[in-house]
Enzyme design. Structure first.
Site, PDB file in Angstrom:
ATOM      1  N   CYS A   1       1.035  34.534 -86.651  1.00 46.50           N
ATOM      2  CA  CYS A   1       1.338  34.644 -85.224  1.00 46.50           C
ATOM      3  C   CYS A   1       0.026  35.013 -84.547  1.00 46.50           C
ATOM      4  CB  CYS A   1       2.397  35.701 -84.932  1.00 46.50           C
ATOM      5  SG  CYS A   1       2.666  35.897 -83.158  1.00 46.50           S
TER       6      CYS A   1
ATOM      7  N   CYS B   1       0.754  37.672 -81.221  1.00 49.83           N
ATOM      8  CA  CYS B   1       0.888  39.103 -81.506  1.00 49.83           C
ATOM      9  C   CYS B   1       1.298  39.267 -82.947  1.00 49.83           C
ATOM     10  CB  CYS B   1       1.853  39.781 -80.550  1.00 49.83           C
ATOM     11  SG  CYS B   1       3.400  38.917 -80.281  1.00 49.83           S
ATOM     12  N   SER B   2       2.569  39.303 -83.224  1.00 48.69           N
ATOM     13  CA  SER B   2       3.006  39.488 -84.602  1.00 48.69           C
ATOM     14  C   SER B   2       4.457  39.057 -84.741  1.00 48.69           C
ATOM     15  CB  SER B   2       2.853  40.931 -85.014  1.00 48.69           C
ATOM     16  OG  SER B   2       3.547  41.732 -84.086  1.00 48.69           O
ATOM     17  N   CYS B   3       4.819  37.969 -84.070  1.00 46.32           N
ATOM     18  CA  CYS B   3       6.176  37.456 -84.215  1.00 46.32           C
ATOM     19  C   CYS B   3       6.400  37.152 -85.692  1.00 46.32           C
ATOM     20  CB  CYS B   3       6.375  36.196 -83.374  1.00 46.32           C
ATOM     21  SG  CYS B   3       6.215  36.530 -81.622  1.00 46.32           S
TER      22      CYS B   3
END
Lengths: 99, 213
Positions: B117, B120-122
């Site tokens: 991702c 961000c950090s999906c």
């Protein structure tokens, strides 16, 4: 998993508020992305939950749910309350000597 | 709520004076947000506790491994997973809390899939739990796209040069689960035993199934 209990609470609060319809997950991802991409963030991602908490604060302020000044004042109040609480006793906001 | 009361180390003589409690800025900020939200009736502490407990105990890579092992052993389920991963995964009881859609990426002898991702950090929380630290680090988020083969080599995964690597960038709306190739020599294994061969990293694409991760 969670590095510290506060990270778990921040995570769970976000999931809970989203489920209650306070914001869409896209709004959340956008807020988090802005924090994650701020200059000076840790290269190893170790401040990820700092970003998370900053994003949640920012989103609550942007949505008019919370006031930035009130959040900061409460943050200081909780820190004073913690320091004023004898070891072994539960930390409560009422223990803040200035309240 | 957690008992995150600070427990400072006692000194060598066991004297019990001057044991101040301290909240870090982050601890105090989270407490402040809780206070504001509770006062407005927007959070229910019981619900918060339940979410934390679920993520600490019930939701994790074993969910994803179950999905993978079922896909390996049940061709109908594998087909469903290819067509509509969201529904197929939900049929096993794993549903996303963010209303996100799932897509299953099947590794083949020709193609290896890697998930990142960059935004961000999906991450597919419902099937993998919380992301590992490296997944959230800027180094991985930028390099996985630019040099996936190099990143994989650092994870100890060296793929034949002719094998294509596809990198998938997750979003808030769409999350990916890599279905690794079934290891050779596992024909006789039952679904549960197969699930034991599937690591978290294999389902992100930074490892292969059945190999030490």
């Amino acid at each position: 998993m969670f590095p510290e209990p506060w990270a778990a609470e921040a995570f769970a609060m976000t999931v809970h508020l989203h489920e209650n319809g306070l914001f869409s997950w896209s709004e959340w991802a956008e807020a988090l992305s802005i924090e994650v991409h701020r200059p000076g963030r840790a290269e190893d991602g170790s401040d990820y939950f700092d970003c998370w908490v900053a994003a949640l604060s920012g989103l609550l302020v942007a949505k008019g749910i919370a006031d930035a000044g009130v959040i900061l004042a409460l943050q200081s109040a909780w820190q004073r309350a913690a320091e004023a609480t004898p070891h072994g006793m539960p930390i409560e906001l009422g223990n803040d000597p200035l309240r | 709520m957690h008992d995150d009361h600070d427990h400072h180390h006692h000194d060598h003589h066991g004297h019990d004076h001057h044991h101040d409690n301290r909240y870090s800025d982050m601890q105090a900020r989270v407490r402040a947000l809780e206070t504001v939200l509770s006062e407005k009736g927007l959070i229910d502490p019981g619900a918060i506790d339940a979410i934390v407990e679920a993520y600490e105990t019930k939701i994790g890579p074993r969910n994803g491994a179950h999905v993978v092992a079922k896909a390996w052993t049940d061709p109908d389920f594998a087909d469903w997973l290819k067509r509509d991963a969201t529904a197929a995964i939900a049929s096993l009881g794993y549903t996303g809390r963010q209303g996100e859609h799932m897509r299953a990426l099947f590794n083949t002898p020709e193609t290896h899939n890697l998930v990142v991702c960059t935004l961000c950090s999906c991450y597919p929380w419902s099937v993998l739990g919380l992301p590992p630290v490296w997944y959230k680090a800027p180094a991985y988020r930028s390099r996985a796209v630019i040099d996936p083969r190099g990143v994989l080599a650092e994870f100890g995964v060296t793929l034949p040069e002719e094998k294509k690597i596809r990198v998938w960038d997750s979003t808030a709306e769409l999350r990916y689960l890599v279905i690794p190739e079934r290891p050779e020599g596992t024909e006789g294994l039952a679904e549960e035993e197969l699930a034991g061969l599937v690591s978290r990293d294999a389902m992100i694409g930074s490892a292969i199934a059945g190999a030490a991760s």
